[in-house]
Design an enzyme around this catalytic site. Structure first.
Site, mmCIF file in Angstrom:
data_model
loop_
_atom_site.group_PDB
_atom_site.id
_atom_site.type_symbol
_atom_site.label_atom_id
_atom_site.label_comp_id
_atom_site.label_asym_id
_atom_site.label_seq_id
_atom_site.Cartn_x
_atom_site.Cartn_y
_atom_site.Cartn_z
ATOM 1 C CE LYS A 188 2.736 -1.186 5.098
ATOM 2 N NZ LYS A 188 3.626 -0.970 3.917
ATOM 3 C CD GLU A 240 2.479 0.011 0.902
ATOM 4 O OE1 GLU A 240 2.019 -0.877 1.644
ATOM 5 O OE2 GLU A 240 3.511 0.642 1.165
ATOM 6 C CG ASN A 263 10.138 -2.512 -0.255
ATOM 7 O OD1 ASN A 263 10.819 -2.713 -1.246
ATOM 8 N ND2 ASN A 263 9.578 -3.495 0.443
ATOM 9 C CD GLU A 314 6.513 -3.212 2.613
ATOM 10 O OE1 GLU A 314 7.475 -2.441 2.440
ATOM 11 O OE2 GLU A 314 5.344 -2.823 2.802
ATOM 12 C CG ASN A 352 2.367 -5.180 2.224
ATOM 13 O OD1 ASN A 352 3.118 -6.130 2.440
ATOM 14 N ND2 ASN A 352 2.819 -3.960 1.945
ATOM 15 C CB CYS A 408 7.058 -1.049 5.561
ATOM 16 S SG CYS A 408 7.974 0.368 4.910
HETATM 17 N N1 CDT Z 1 6.420 0.286 2.245
HETATM 18 C C1 CDT Z 1 6.156 1.303 3.085
HETATM 19 O O1 CDT Z 1 5.298 1.195 3.941
HETATM 20 N N2 CDT Z 1 6.877 2.425 2.888
HETATM 21 C C2 CDT Z 1 6.632 3.612 3.661
HETATM 22 C C3 CDT Z 1 6.923 4.792 2.825
HETATM 23 C C4 CDT Z 1 6.239 5.959 3.353
HETATM 24 S S1 CDT Z 1 6.042 7.184 2.192
HETATM 25 C C5 CDT Z 1 4.657 6.791 1.316
HETATM 26 C C6 CDT Z 1 7.403 3.712 4.965
HETATM 27 O O2 CDT Z 1 6.788 4.022 5.978
HETATM 28 O O3 CDT Z 1 8.612 3.545 4.976
#
Ligand code: CDT
Length: 298
Positions: A121, A140, A191, A46, A105, A166
């Protein structure tokens, strides 16, 4: 058999001031390695062109500078050219700014130098307003619109391919929509901070929840998944690694070892999806959608 070698290219951290050209050079090096290992597809993370910028409060042009206004653009063209030259498809996550000024995204699937599929996303995590108590932000919800393309599935590599991004992987609805759409392989990047400020008591479960989500999604829908992390200490924020390739049985068949740039590969046989789909998760035989109304109630 519809078989090929597939690769996941995990990335180590990208510094805040690392130019796109440097990130693209790293991606190209891993594409070459995947090709040398006979891969037909390589999956990148991502937001693979930049540092994970939603951790910072940004406005106006300083925000838009993190977004791509064209794909390919001058800096990403080398990826498209190398992919076409080597005959290897790739999946890439990036921040998309449309000509209408909309921010998403986004992830794309590219084969033969052409974009074959695009996904935006849907499940945006984090918060809209900056929160000072956090050690880092996760904005985000402030910076991206909810994806407006649904969960599309594309023909490619002799099968049906889907994508998610993600946080989407944590949601069974994502996988079921892709499974119902006929996806046989799902590519995704992530991420994921090791530290989750609202519930730090779950920090030790981050790797477990990553694998659990992907393995459950694969098993319950009889499909393959290729999951690529951006990992390591990025601008003071630790991101998990653990990139993985999962079979339709839910078994992990390859997993990254470290937190840096790393290519993992596995032999993928799309015909193995039927091991699950003709049996326990034969949707036509065993689903009872007339009883699932709550799933689509707002
Ligand atoms: N990038 C992304 O979607 N990261 C989220 C972090 C969650 S905490 C705000 C994830 O689900 O891994």
């Amino acid at each position: 058999a519809r078989e090929f070698i597939a690769a996941v290219a995990q990335m180590g951290p990208i510094a805040r001031d690392e130019p796109r050209a440097s990130a693209v050079a790293r991606l190209c090096a891993m594409m070459r390695e995947a090709h040398a290992r006979a891969a037909r597809l390589v999956v990148f993370p991502e937001l693979a062109l930049t540092s994970f910028f939603p951790r910072w409060v940004l406005e106006g042009d300083a925000l838009d500078a993190w977004f791509e206004t064209e794909m390919p653009g001058p800096e990403t063209e080398p990826l498209f050219a190398l992919s076409a030259q080597l005959g290897i498809a790739f999946h890439l996550g990036y921040a998309e700014l449309t000509p209408e000024g909309r921010h998403f995204n986004t992830a794309i699937l590219v084969d033969g130098g052409q974009i074959r599929g695009k996904y935006r996303k849907v499940h945006l995590p984090g918060h809209r307003e900056p929160e000072e108590w956090r050690p880092f932000q996760h904005l985000e919800k402030r910076y991206f619109e909810t994806g407006d393309l649904g969960f599309p599935v594309f023909d490619g590599l002799g099968g049906r391919l889907g994508m998610c991004i993600c946080n989407d992987r944590r949601w069974p609805e994502t996988w079921r929509m892709l499974g119902l759409g006929g996806a046989e392989l799902v590519a995704l990047g992530y991420n994921t901070p090791l530290h989750y400020p609202p519930a730090p008591e779950h920090d030790h479960l981050q790797y477990f929840h990553n694998a659990l989500s992907v393995q459950a999604g694969c098993y319950a829908n009889g499909l393959w998944a290729l999951a690529a992390a951006k990992a390591g200490r990025e601008e003071g924020c630790d991101l998990i690694g653990g990139s993985l390739i999962v079979a339709p049985t839910g078994e992990i068949v390859a997993q990254a070892q470290g937190l840096g740039d790393e290519v993992i590969t596995a032999r993928v046989d799309l015909d193995r999806c039927s091991e699950i789909r003709r049996n326990i998760f034969d949707f036509a035989q065993h689903r009872e959608p007339q009883l699932y109304g709550l799933l689509t109630a707002a």
